[in-house]
Write a protein that holds these residues in place. Structure first.
Motif, mmCIF file in Angstrom:
data_model
loop_
_atom_site.group_PDB
_atom_site.id
_atom_site.type_symbol
_atom_site.label_atom_id
_atom_site.label_comp_id
_atom_site.label_asym_id
_atom_site.label_seq_id
_atom_site.Cartn_x
_atom_site.Cartn_y
_atom_site.Cartn_z
ATOM 1 N N GLY A 26 21.348 37.630 24.619
ATOM 2 C CA GLY A 26 21.156 37.890 23.205
ATOM 3 C C GLY A 26 22.408 38.447 22.575
ATOM 4 O O GLY A 26 23.527 38.043 22.908
ATOM 5 N N TYR A 27 22.240 39.403 21.672
ATOM 6 C CA TYR A 27 23.354 39.954 20.907
ATOM 7 C C TYR A 27 24.364 40.704 21.772
ATOM 8 O O TYR A 27 25.517 40.881 21.364
ATOM 9 C CB TYR A 27 22.821 40.888 19.817
ATOM 10 N N ILE A 63 22.554 32.806 17.017
ATOM 11 C CA ILE A 63 23.351 33.968 16.614
ATOM 12 C C ILE A 63 24.620 33.442 15.944
ATOM 13 O O ILE A 63 25.576 33.039 16.609
ATOM 14 C CB ILE A 63 23.685 34.853 17.827
ATOM 15 N N ILE A 66 28.484 34.449 16.582
ATOM 16 C CA ILE A 66 29.053 34.281 17.916
ATOM 17 C C ILE A 66 29.476 32.826 18.102
ATOM 18 O O ILE A 66 28.650 31.916 18.015
ATOM 19 C CB ILE A 66 28.044 34.670 19.010
ATOM 20 N N GLU A 171 28.159 47.011 21.278
ATOM 21 C CA GLU A 171 28.314 45.895 20.349
ATOM 22 C C GLU A 171 28.021 46.335 18.914
ATOM 23 O O GLU A 171 27.161 47.191 18.673
ATOM 24 C CB GLU A 171 27.369 44.753 20.731
ATOM 25 N N PRO A 173 27.261 43.902 15.912
ATOM 26 C CA PRO A 173 27.163 42.526 15.421
ATOM 27 C C PRO A 173 27.727 42.359 14.016
ATOM 28 O O PRO A 173 27.440 43.156 13.119
ATOM 29 C CB PRO A 173 25.648 42.261 15.436
ATOM 30 N N VAL A 345 24.786 39.380 9.038
ATOM 31 C CA VAL A 345 24.196 38.957 10.305
ATOM 32 C C VAL A 345 22.778 38.470 10.036
ATOM 33 O O VAL A 345 22.229 38.674 8.953
ATOM 34 C CB VAL A 345 24.168 40.100 11.353
ATOM 35 N N ASP A 347 20.222 39.287 12.162
ATOM 36 C CA ASP A 347 19.387 40.137 13.010
ATOM 37 C C ASP A 347 18.390 40.931 12.155
ATOM 38 O O ASP A 347 18.784 41.745 11.314
ATOM 39 C CB ASP A 347 20.289 41.086 13.795
#
Length: 446
Positions: A26-27, A63, A66, A171, A173, A345, A347
């Motif tokens: 994932g992230y 995502i 990325i 991280e 994001p 993002v 998310d």
């Protein structure tokens, strides 16, 4: 003095013959895989979501921030494979765990993902493997939860047959300046060999490693970082409430205060906390502190203030609708602008926008959302009934149908001037209109 097994591991790091396994794509897991591949290692990625595995192997990812091209190239070169087959856990020499650590409905740690992953590893664990937890958790998890599971399931002993460490993910994001490779990595090992092995591996992946004395210390470092942020955000959220009552703009205050070259660090208010770390991590420590009969009143107070912010925003929305829109909230139609928990993002984990929708609809209003990064709302643990809702367009005709627009996330790729021009009432929780130089009688801060 390191053991022969640790020395052999370090030599394989140096000559890049080591195989790295990453559990949780994932992230955190995907950026970690990219950083590992860039340094010449072969990577096996594990995830329980078969569709995500298929997408990654095909070079696709949900995502957006990325880049997947390096992953696709590594797949084609047989240097990376994603799999849902956990029987392959014995193949990598190092297993890095990046799985969720959420809270239960009672605000207690939910370690089910960590426990299940550890059990799966334990059944396949072999001598010489390094196991590293990166998921944020309370001090003692690696030593008190993971190690007994691994030793019981495998019959092997940590520090002699296999090696265990904790190195918290860091991280951010969507941050263009900092990614996995250029953020220092804190490392705590269960014994000197585990420490040396983990430092060697991460030393090959990131700009700098920061060794600490134990896994519990490393776990505490991550909690401290996020509690620091949560407490300071709570402070400015409370200041916003106080200054608003005095007719003072909190954002103007912060902009002026941050010109001081020492002794001040700017934090900004908002409609509530979001993301997988900052809203959750403080409660991991408050829960663990009860075991030691220690009160964490300061941290818990910060959590209460931040949790309360969506309610204050909705109260402000209702007041502004009544005074400037001549409308009751119960009869209104509200557009939430921004569903992701932070700008730029996609998310939506713990996003305050979801709570705002819930609170606004409980008061009888109708809601819709627009988010250029979230075309469809994915399933969430706390708000399952909202799943499947779609982002609506924001043109002049659609904006005219709403009684108010509530800016909850300040994405860059939104035309705020057009939003303001086409809306009856705009409530800005992020100060984005002021930052964009937009001054209008229908814009109010919350």
């Amino acid at each position: 003095m390191t053991s022969p097994a640790a020395q052999q591991f370090i030599e394989r790091v140096d000559n890049r013959s080591l195989v790295v396994g990453i559990i949780g794509l994932g992230y955190v897991g995907i950026p970690l895989a990219l950083a590992t591949l860039r340094q010449g290692f072969r990577v096996v990625g594990f995830d329980i979501d078969a569709r995500r595995v298929d997408d990654i192997n095909a070079g696709r990812s949900a995502i957006k921030h990325i880049p997947m091209e390096p992953i696709a190239q590594a797949v084609a070169a047989d240097r990376f494979v994603a799999t849902a087959d956990f029987d392959r856990l014995g193949e990598p020499d190092a297993l890095l765990i990046a799985v969720p650590t959420p809270l239960t409905r009672h605000r207690e740690p939910d370690l089910s993902y960590v426990v299940k992953t550890t059990e799966a590893i334990g059944r396949r664990l072999r001598r010489g493997q390094l196991v590293v937890l990166e998921s944020t958790t309370y001090p003692g998890t690696t030593d008190e939860v993971m190690r007994p599971i691994l030793e019981k399931a495998s019959g092997l002993k940590s520090g002699a047959d296999f090696f265990l460490a904790f190195s918290p993910e860091r991280e951010d994001p969507g941050n263009p300046d900092f990614g996995t490779s250029n953020i220092p990595k804190v490392v705590g090992g269960d014994g000197l060999d585990a420490q040396a092995m983990a430092l060697a591996l991460y030393g090959a992946l990131v700009v700098r490693t920061v060794p600490v004395s134990s896994t519990a210390t490393a776990e505490a470092v991550k909690l401290t970082e996020n509690i620091f942020r949560a407490v300071n955000i709570a402070l400015v959220n409370e200041l916003k409430t106080v200054y608003s009552a005095m007719g003072i703009d909190i954002w103007e205050v912060i902009e002026a205060a941050k010109t001081k070259p020492f002794g001040f660090m700017p934090f900004y208010p908002g409609p509530g906390l979001g993301g997988h770390c900052v809203p959750i991590d403080p409660f991991y420590l408050t829960w663990k502190a009860r075991e030691y009969d220690v009160a964490t009143r300061f941290i818990e107070l910060a959590g209460e203030i931040n949790t309360r912010m969506p309610y204050l925003v909705v109260d402000r929305l209702a007041t502004l609708l009544d005074v400037h829109g001549r409308k009751n909230l119960s009869d209104a139609s509200i557009l939430i602008l921004g569903l992701a928990y932070k700008k730029n993002v996609e998310d939506t984990r713990e996003s305050p926008s979801l709570k705002l929708i819930e609170l606004i609809e409980k008061r009888g209003a109708r809601t819709a959302f627009h988010d250029p990064h979230v075309p469809v709302l994915p399933p969430t643990r706390e708000h399952p009934t909202l799943a499947g809702r779609r982002s609506v367009p924001v043109d002049a005709a659609s904006l005219a149908a709403f009684d108010a627009v509530l800016i909850a996330t300040d994405h860059d790729d939104v035309d705020y001037a057009a939003i303001v021009a086409g809306s009856k009432l705009v409530i800005d929780t992020r100060n984005v209109c002021t930052r964009a130089g937009i001054e209008a009688d229908n814009v109010f801060k919350a």
